[in-house]
Design a protein around this motif. Structure first.
Motif, PDB file in Angstrom:
ATOM      1  N   THR A  97       0.852  -1.198   0.000  1.00 52.97           N
ATOM      2  CA  THR A  97       0.000   0.000   0.000  1.00 52.97           C
ATOM      3  C   THR A  97       0.885   1.245   0.000  1.00 52.97           C
ATOM      4  O   THR A  97       1.780   1.363   0.837  1.00 52.97           O
ATOM      5  N   ILE A  98       0.620   2.136  -0.954  1.00 48.97           N
ATOM      6  CA  ILE A  98       1.355   3.413  -0.995  1.00 48.97           C
ATOM      7  C   ILE A  98       0.391   4.528  -0.579  1.00 48.97           C
ATOM      8  O   ILE A  98      -0.725   4.607  -1.102  1.00 48.97           O
ATOM      9  N   ILE A  99       0.849   5.352   0.333  1.00 48.29           N
ATOM     10  CA  ILE A  99       0.081   6.560   0.668  1.00 48.29           C
ATOM     11  C   ILE A  99       0.937   7.732   0.215  1.00 48.29           C
ATOM     12  O   ILE A  99       2.029   7.950   0.744  1.00 48.29           O
ATOM     13  N   ASP A 100       0.455   8.445  -0.805  1.00 51.88           N
ATOM     14  CA  ASP A 100       1.239   9.546  -1.367  1.00 51.88           C
ATOM     15  C   ASP A 100       0.513  10.863  -1.097  1.00 51.88           C
ATOM     16  O   ASP A 100      -0.604  11.064  -1.574  1.00 51.88           O
ATOM     17  N   ILE A 101       1.145  11.726  -0.326  1.00 51.14           N
ATOM     18  CA  ILE A 101       0.528  13.043  -0.068  1.00 51.14           C
ATOM     19  C   ILE A 101       1.386  14.117  -0.711  1.00 51.14           C
ATOM     20  O   ILE A 101       2.529  14.341  -0.320  1.00 51.14           O
ATOM     21  N   GLY A 102       0.833  14.730  -1.734  1.00 52.59           N
ATOM     22  CA  GLY A 102       1.554  15.772  -2.464  1.00 52.59           C
ATOM     23  C   GLY A 102       1.011  17.147  -2.120  1.00 52.59           C
ATOM     24  O   GLY A 102       0.321  17.348  -1.117  1.00 52.59           O
ATOM     25  N   GLY A 103       1.335  18.104  -2.983  1.00 48.25           N
ATOM     26  CA  GLY A 103       0.961  19.485  -2.728  1.00 48.25           C
ATOM     27  C   GLY A 103      -0.521  19.759  -2.883  1.00 48.25           C
ATOM     28  O   GLY A 103      -1.073  20.641  -2.219  1.00 48.25           O
ATOM     29  N   GLN A 104      -1.188  19.017  -3.742  1.00 44.36           N
ATOM     30  CA  GLN A 104      -2.608  19.309  -3.967  1.00 44.36           C
ATOM     31  C   GLN A 104      -3.481  18.076  -4.022  1.00 44.36           C
ATOM     32  O   GLN A 104      -4.665  18.177  -4.298  1.00 44.36           O
ATOM     33  N   ASP A 105      -2.889  16.918  -3.853  1.00 48.17           N
ATOM     34  CA  ASP A 105      -3.735  15.721  -3.873  1.00 48.17           C
ATOM     35  C   ASP A 105      -3.159  14.640  -2.970  1.00 48.17           C
ATOM     36  O   ASP A 105      -2.039  14.754  -2.476  1.00 48.17           O
ATOM     37  N   LYS A 107      -3.082  10.256  -2.792  1.00 52.68           N
ATOM     38  CA  LYS A 107      -3.398   9.010  -3.500  1.00 52.68           C
ATOM     39  C   LYS A 107      -3.099   7.837  -2.577  1.00 52.68           C
ATOM     40  O   LYS A 107      -2.085   7.861  -1.873  1.00 52.68           O
ATOM     41  N   VAL A 108      -3.981   6.842  -2.613  1.00 52.00           N
ATOM     42  CA  VAL A 108      -3.681   5.582  -1.938  1.00 52.00           C
ATOM     43  C   VAL A 108      -3.681   4.518  -3.030  1.00 52.00           C
ATOM     44  O   VAL A 108      -4.651   4.392  -3.785  1.00 52.00           O
ATOM     45  N   ILE A 109      -2.553   3.811  -3.144  1.00 48.30           N
ATOM     46  CA  ILE A 109      -2.384   2.856  -4.254  1.00 48.30           C
ATOM     47  C   ILE A 109      -2.121   1.467  -3.674  1.00 48.30           C
ATOM     48  O   ILE A 109      -1.250   1.311  -2.817  1.00 48.30           O
ATOM     49  N   LEU A 121      -7.233   4.982  -4.912  1.00 55.19           N
ATOM     50  CA  LEU A 121      -8.224   6.016  -4.599  1.00 55.19           C
ATOM     51  C   LEU A 121      -7.467   7.333  -4.539  1.00 55.19           C
ATOM     52  O   LEU A 121      -6.316   7.373  -4.112  1.00 55.19           O
ATOM     53  N   MET A 122      -8.146   8.385  -4.933  1.00 52.98           N
ATOM     54  CA  MET A 122      -7.439   9.672  -5.014  1.00 52.98           C
ATOM     55  C   MET A 122      -8.380  10.789  -4.569  1.00 52.98           C
ATOM     56  O   MET A 122      -9.570  10.740  -4.885  1.00 52.98           O
ATOM     57  N   ASN A 123      -7.839  11.764  -3.841  1.00 49.66           N
ATOM     58  CA  ASN A 123      -8.602  12.987  -3.589  1.00 49.66           C
ATOM     59  C   ASN A 123      -7.819  14.152  -4.180  1.00 49.66           C
ATOM     60  O   ASN A 123      -6.734  14.464  -3.706  1.00 49.66           O
ATOM     61  N   ASP A 124      -8.365  14.725  -5.240  1.00 50.96           N
ATOM     62  CA  ASP A 124      -7.720  15.925  -5.783  1.00 50.96           C
ATOM     63  C   ASP A 124      -8.722  17.066  -5.872  1.00 50.96           C
ATOM     64  O   ASP A 124      -8.537  18.025  -6.599  1.00 50.96           O
ATOM     65  N   LYS A 125      -9.799  16.920  -5.106  1.00 54.15           N
ATOM     66  CA  LYS A 125     -10.873  17.919  -5.181  1.00 54.15           C
ATOM     67  C   LYS A 125     -10.831  18.885  -4.003  1.00 54.15           C
ATOM     68  O   LYS A 125     -11.432  19.946  -4.044  1.00 54.15           O
ATOM     69  N   CYS A 126     -10.175  18.464  -2.928  1.00 51.94           N
ATOM     70  CA  CYS A 126     -10.272  19.232  -1.703  1.00 51.94           C
ATOM     71  C   CYS A 126      -8.882  19.313  -1.060  1.00 51.94           C
ATOM     72  O   CYS A 126      -8.153  18.328  -1.029  1.00 51.94           O
ATOM     73  N   ALA A 127      -8.534  20.514  -0.563  1.00 50.30           N
ATOM     74  CA  ALA A 127      -7.181  20.724  -0.013  1.00 50.30           C
ATOM     75  C   ALA A 127      -6.962  19.991   1.313  1.00 50.30           C
ATOM     76  O   ALA A 127      -5.830  19.710   1.692  1.00 50.30           O
TER      77      ALA A 127
END
Ligand code: ADP
Length: 265
Positions: A97-105, A107-109, A121-127
């Motif tokens: 499982t990868i949990i990637d937290i970037g500047g604006q989104d 992702k869990v892979i 799964l990805m959240n790129d809609k909300c800060a």
């Protein structure tokens, strides 16, 4: 020697990695400023300079990330999900499982035992739950994002941030500051707020060990440890966590170069 370059042009930073023979990382470069800025080309040139190479020495270049489509030096573009999966599996093959937290989104892979992405799964809609939340909060606290970890560590009584929305949470933090709440306790609450949001996403995908955290926010031990507590799991990370997309892109570049060579035979 076959030199390949991967560049991850994110929303806030540009990361470049040069590999030799798909094995050794011979140069890395990271600059603030992502898509739409001059940072991608500057990071590209800086990586070449560090490797003591020129662009003609590169066999193949792949760009990934939010700004991947607009990079004139790239031979091809590949999605950041695929590049992250490839980069993390190369560096940490036990990862599932990868949990990637970037500047604006965020992702869990999920990866299978061959490193293939089986779900995401990805959240790129909300800060909320992204680096943006931490950037905004450190701005009002007048500290640098790199200092967040230490402030969180020194907290004696973390303050829970009840608003999820970044704009409302910002007002909440300002109100707590005006009441004299310790910055350390606010920072611990802010890190916990990001962790709670990300944990919600991770639980929806179903977490398998081992978990690896990538992206810029992985450097923040406050968020990492909060996530470990909420998920009740250990989370691995390393000093190249922010470069995983670029490493993956550089690996893809090697594979594509060989495919093209075979195709031309
Ligand atoms: P992107 O690819 O979307 O540009 P990155 O994975 O490069 O994102 O991460 C950038 C984010 O990481 C920024 O929001 C930045 O503030 C955050 N960041 C970088 N270093 C730290 C740190 N030490 N603590 C917390 N956040 C950090």
């Amino acid at each position: 020697m076959i030199y390949t370059l991967g560049i991850d042009i994110g929303s806030t930073t540009s990361k470049c990695v040069i590999l030799s023979n798909r094995k050794d990382i011979i140069a890395m470069a990271l600059l603030k400023g992502g898509a739409g800025t001059k940072s991608p080309i500057k990071a590209f040139n800086l990586a070449l300079e560090r490797a003591e190479l020129c662009s003609d020495d590169l066999s193949y270049v792949i760009s990934t990330g939010y700004g991947r489509e607009n990079f004139s030096e790239s031979s091809e573009q590949i999605s950041e999900l695929s590049c992250h999966a490839k980069g993390v599996f190369f560096c940490e093959p036990n990862t599932r499982t990868i949990i990637d937290i970037g500047g604006q989104d965020v992702k869990v892979i999920a990866l299978d035992e061959n490193g293939k992405m089986s779900n995401f799964l990805m959240n790129d809609k909300c800060a909320a739950g992204t680096g943006r939340f931490l950037d905004v909060m450190s701005g009002i606290l007048a500290i640098d994002v790199h200092e967040l970890e230490e402030y969180a560590r020194n907290s004696k009584k973390p303050v829970s941030i009840s608003n999820t929305c970044t704009v409302f949470a910002e007002s909440e933090v300002i109100s707590q500051m005006s009441k004299g709440v310790e910055i350390e306790d606010l920072v611990a609450g802010i890190c916990e707020s990001v962790a709670r949001r990300v944990a919600g996403l991770a639980k929806r995908i179903g977490i398998k060990d081992r978990i690896f955290m990538s992206g810029g926010v992985a450097q923040n031990g406050g968020v990492r440890h909060s996530l470990e507590n909420i998920l009740n799991k250990n989370i691995a990370y390393n000093d190249k966590a922010q470069y995983m997309g670029a490493i993956g892109a550089s690996l893809f570049a090697y594979d594509k170069f060989l495919d093209n060579q075979k195709g031309g035979e």
